[in-house]
Design a protein around this motif. Structure first.
Motif, mmCIF file in Angstrom:
data_model
loop_
_atom_site.group_PDB
_atom_site.id
_atom_site.type_symbol
_atom_site.label_atom_id
_atom_site.label_comp_id
_atom_site.label_asym_id
_atom_site.label_seq_id
_atom_site.Cartn_x
_atom_site.Cartn_y
_atom_site.Cartn_z
ATOM 1 N N PHE A 31 0.801 -1.144 -0.005
ATOM 2 C CA PHE A 31 0.145 -0.077 -0.034
ATOM 3 C C PHE A 31 0.780 1.263 -0.025
ATOM 4 C CE2 PHE A 31 -2.830 -3.222 1.787
ATOM 5 C CZ PHE A 31 -4.186 -2.981 1.336
ATOM 6 N N GLY A 32 0.330 2.203 -0.583
ATOM 7 C CA GLY A 32 1.079 3.611 -0.386
ATOM 8 C C GLY A 32 -0.228 4.594 -0.333
ATOM 9 N N TYR A 33 0.115 5.674 0.398
ATOM 10 C CA TYR A 33 -0.677 6.665 0.974
ATOM 11 C C TYR A 33 -0.466 8.158 1.049
ATOM 12 C CZ TYR A 33 -4.218 8.877 4.098
ATOM 13 O OH TYR A 33 -4.935 9.994 4.469
ATOM 14 N N ALA A 34 -1.173 9.166 0.574
ATOM 15 C CA ALA A 34 -0.736 10.366 0.946
ATOM 16 C C ALA A 34 -1.940 11.268 0.939
ATOM 17 C CB ALA A 34 0.044 11.071 -0.209
ATOM 18 N N SER A 35 -1.993 12.245 1.834
ATOM 19 C CA SER A 35 -3.032 13.337 1.943
ATOM 20 C C SER A 35 -2.291 14.554 2.251
ATOM 21 C CB SER A 35 -3.777 13.049 3.190
ATOM 22 O OG SER A 35 -3.264 13.373 4.539
ATOM 23 N N ASN A 36 -3.246 15.591 2.170
ATOM 24 C CA ASN A 36 -2.842 17.022 2.074
ATOM 25 C C ASN A 36 -3.007 17.502 3.557
ATOM 26 O OD1 ASN A 36 -5.663 17.406 2.499
ATOM 27 N ND2 ASN A 36 -5.902 18.352 0.476
ATOM 28 N N GLU A 37 -3.045 16.547 4.544
ATOM 29 C CA GLU A 37 -3.021 16.941 5.865
ATOM 30 C C GLU A 37 -1.864 17.779 6.537
ATOM 31 O OE1 GLU A 37 -4.416 15.052 10.230
ATOM 32 O OE2 GLU A 37 -3.870 13.781 8.399
ATOM 33 N N THR A 38 -0.820 17.407 5.999
ATOM 34 C CA THR A 38 0.685 18.167 6.329
ATOM 35 C C THR A 38 1.485 18.342 5.105
ATOM 36 O OG1 THR A 38 1.734 16.010 6.596
ATOM 37 C CG2 THR A 38 0.703 16.821 8.742
ATOM 38 N N LYS A 39 2.191 19.362 5.353
ATOM 39 C CA LYS A 39 3.082 19.632 4.454
ATOM 40 C C LYS A 39 3.848 18.718 3.633
ATOM 41 C CE LYS A 39 7.145 20.837 7.259
ATOM 42 N NZ LYS A 39 7.998 21.770 7.785
ATOM 43 N N ASN A 40 4.207 17.666 4.460
ATOM 44 C CA ASN A 40 4.831 16.374 3.643
ATOM 45 C C ASN A 40 3.882 15.363 3.183
ATOM 46 O OD1 ASN A 40 4.409 15.929 6.475
ATOM 47 N ND2 ASN A 40 6.558 14.833 6.618
ATOM 48 N N TYR A 41 2.709 15.645 3.352
ATOM 49 C CA TYR A 41 1.424 14.826 2.687
ATOM 50 C C TYR A 41 1.377 13.553 3.345
ATOM 51 C CZ TYR A 41 1.918 17.849 -1.109
ATOM 52 O OH TYR A 41 1.739 19.244 -1.948
ATOM 53 N N MET A 42 1.451 13.474 5.101
ATOM 54 C CA MET A 42 1.379 12.314 5.545
ATOM 55 C C MET A 42 0.301 12.928 6.652
ATOM 56 S SD MET A 42 3.718 10.166 5.325
ATOM 57 C CE MET A 42 3.785 8.955 6.955
ATOM 58 N N PRO A 43 -0.130 11.782 7.412
ATOM 59 C CA PRO A 43 -1.265 11.828 8.359
ATOM 60 C C PRO A 43 -0.478 12.487 9.788
ATOM 61 C CG PRO A 43 -1.088 9.600 7.678
ATOM 62 C CD PRO A 43 0.077 10.252 7.068
ATOM 63 N N LEU A 44 -1.242 13.655 10.236
ATOM 64 C CA LEU A 44 -0.688 14.462 11.450
ATOM 65 C C LEU A 44 -0.196 13.520 12.507
ATOM 66 C CD1 LEU A 44 -0.315 17.148 12.541
ATOM 67 C CD2 LEU A 44 -2.807 16.910 13.300
ATOM 68 N N PRO A 45 -0.984 12.484 13.001
ATOM 69 C CA PRO A 45 -0.524 11.822 14.108
ATOM 70 C C PRO A 45 0.864 11.164 14.071
ATOM 71 C CG PRO A 45 -2.817 11.099 13.846
ATOM 72 C CD PRO A 45 -2.294 12.164 12.792
ATOM 73 N N ILE A 46 0.992 10.432 12.821
ATOM 74 C CA ILE A 46 2.341 9.806 12.702
ATOM 75 C C ILE A 46 3.407 10.942 12.553
ATOM 76 C CG2 ILE A 46 2.204 9.396 10.417
ATOM 77 C CD1 ILE A 46 4.120 6.992 12.765
ATOM 78 N N ASP A 47 2.981 11.902 11.839
ATOM 79 C CA ASP A 47 4.025 12.887 11.450
ATOM 80 C C ASP A 47 4.745 13.448 12.912
ATOM 81 O OD1 ASP A 47 5.586 14.024 9.554
ATOM 82 O OD2 ASP A 47 4.238 15.653 9.179
ATOM 83 N N MET A 48 3.862 13.918 13.656
ATOM 84 C CA MET A 48 4.017 14.331 14.963
ATOM 85 C C MET A 48 4.772 13.560 15.810
ATOM 86 S SD MET A 48 0.935 16.756 16.315
ATOM 87 C CE MET A 48 2.108 17.257 17.758
ATOM 88 N N ALA A 49 4.282 12.296 15.856
ATOM 89 C CA ALA A 49 4.918 11.140 16.625
ATOM 90 C C ALA A 49 6.479 10.858 16.392
ATOM 91 C CB ALA A 49 4.235 9.939 16.616
#
Length: 382
Positions: A122-140
């Motif tokens: 699987f691959g995933y992207a979203s416009n939730e953060t500047k690097n196109y990652m989900p916010l919770p994992i990006d912050m973690a």
């Protein structure tokens, strides 16, 4: 009163036992690829009290000192004494290595060009953060990365290498997510000042990270909930390569096919196809064909083309999924050889991915995070 809509992701530091193993596996992979770009590597590592076991199948012309490579990784992390979790200079290291099965090699050599195994990725992207990652994992990831950097430079007193973070985000108002809770468990010296230690984590790591993301700072704080975390690293818990696959990807926000990354050369589609699908999804979202995109591909051992491609855009697509699928087929080569060529994956670039996530990295240069297909994909909006 409505229940909150909460989602949580976790990350771990470079000193976590599983991540220690991932880094040793990828350091060995890099060492092989640096000398022989066609190396076939499947390297697994097990770590426990005063012992590291390196096993797997490696076929290469490279001459690599596996033991030295492992000790160098431990030293770089900071495991230089038994009291910290393992001693890089004196721990026992066992090497149990074989060569790749000729049955697998027959379908995956340069002439055949097939996948190294069956599987789904699987691959995933979203416009939730500047690097196109989900916010919770990006912050973690940022929490443990920041804490580790401050430990290395000596600013973070009493901190030891083994750390974990966990971020809970309140999505009750999806347009305005809100940090509900941040949890950090950080290994420390036995003679630490608990009040000063926890205050530093709260003010210099948690709040600074939240501010960096433009988020609220009035979240619930949990630090070392058991009250003490002195025994850590491989002495505190057994480590194993490939046991942090959700940390490595999207923090559970997107699906996962089950295959781990570290220690595998790019003919293994568990790794290379997951990178390719992230690359495609990120470029699709950046080109505004969708605000969120999850892709699945499946492969059969020895076969070049994927056996299936699946697209999920969660109702955010700006064009039909048929057009998105056509764009993928026209602009991206999803054969194993095509993936390796597109992303230039036969280089020693993997150790840097083995901690703090393989996806969404803006602190290192990895080809699957490049946005070089955006302009081409924008043509499909017309």
């Amino acid at each position: 009163m409505k229940n909150k809509i909460l989602f949580t992701s976790e990350s771990v530091s470079e000193g976590h036992p599983d991540k220690v193993c991932d880094q040793i596996s990828d350091a060995i992979l890099d060492a092989c690829l640096a000398q022989d770009p066609n190396s076939r590597v499947a390297c697994e590592v097990f770590a426990t009290t005063n012992l590291v076991v390196i096993g797997g199948e490696i076929t290469t012309t490279a001459q690599v000192d596996y033991e030295k490579t492992a000790r160098d990784v431990l030293r770089q992390i900071g495991y230089i004494h038994n009291d910290l979790g393992i001693d890089c200079n004196h721990c026992e290291i066992k090497i149990v290595m074989d060569t790749q099965s000729p049955d697998i090699a027959m379908g995956t050599n340069n002439e055949a060009g097939g996948a190294g195994d069956q599987g789904i990725m699987f691959g995933y992207a979203s416009n939730e953060t500047k690097n196109y990652m989900p916010l919770p994992i990006d912050m973690a990831h940022e929490l443990v990365r920041r804490a580790s950097e401050k430990r290395h430079c000596g600013e973070f007193k009493w901190a030891r290498p083994d750390m974990k973070s966990q971020v809970t985000v309140d999505y009750s108002d999806p347009k305005h997510p809100y940090i509900d809770t941040i949890l950090m468990s950080i290994q420390h010296d036995p003679d630490f000042n608990e009040t000063e230690f926890k205050n530093y984590i709260r003010e210099e790591i948690m709040k600074k990270t939240a501010e960096e993301f433009g988020m609220n700072t009035d979240f619930c704080v949990l630090i070392n909930p058991t009250g003490r975390f002195v025994i850590g690293g491989p002495h505190g818990d057994t480590g194993l390569t490939g046991r942090k696959i959700i940390v490595d990807t999207y923090g559970g926000y997107a699906r996962h096919g089950g295959g781990a990354f570290s220690g595998k050369d790019p003919t293994k589609v568990d790794r290379s196809a997951a990178y390719m699908l992230r690359y495609i999804a990120k470029n699709l979202v950046a080109a505004k064909l969708a605000s969120r995109c999850e892709l699945q591909a499946s492969y059969a051992i020895g076969m070049k083309e994927p056996t299936s491609i699946y697209i999920e855009t969660f109702g955010t697509e700006k064009v039909s999924k048929d057009i998105i699928l056509q764009a993928i087929k026209n602009e991206f080569d999803l054969t194993p050889a095509g993936i390796i060529k597109t992303l230039d994956l036969r280089k020693p670039i993997y150790l840097q991915t083995a901690a703090y996530g393989h996806m969404g990295r803006d602190d290192i240069d990895v080809p699957w995070e490049h946005l070089d297909k955006v302009n081409v994909l924008k043509e499909y909006l017309k």
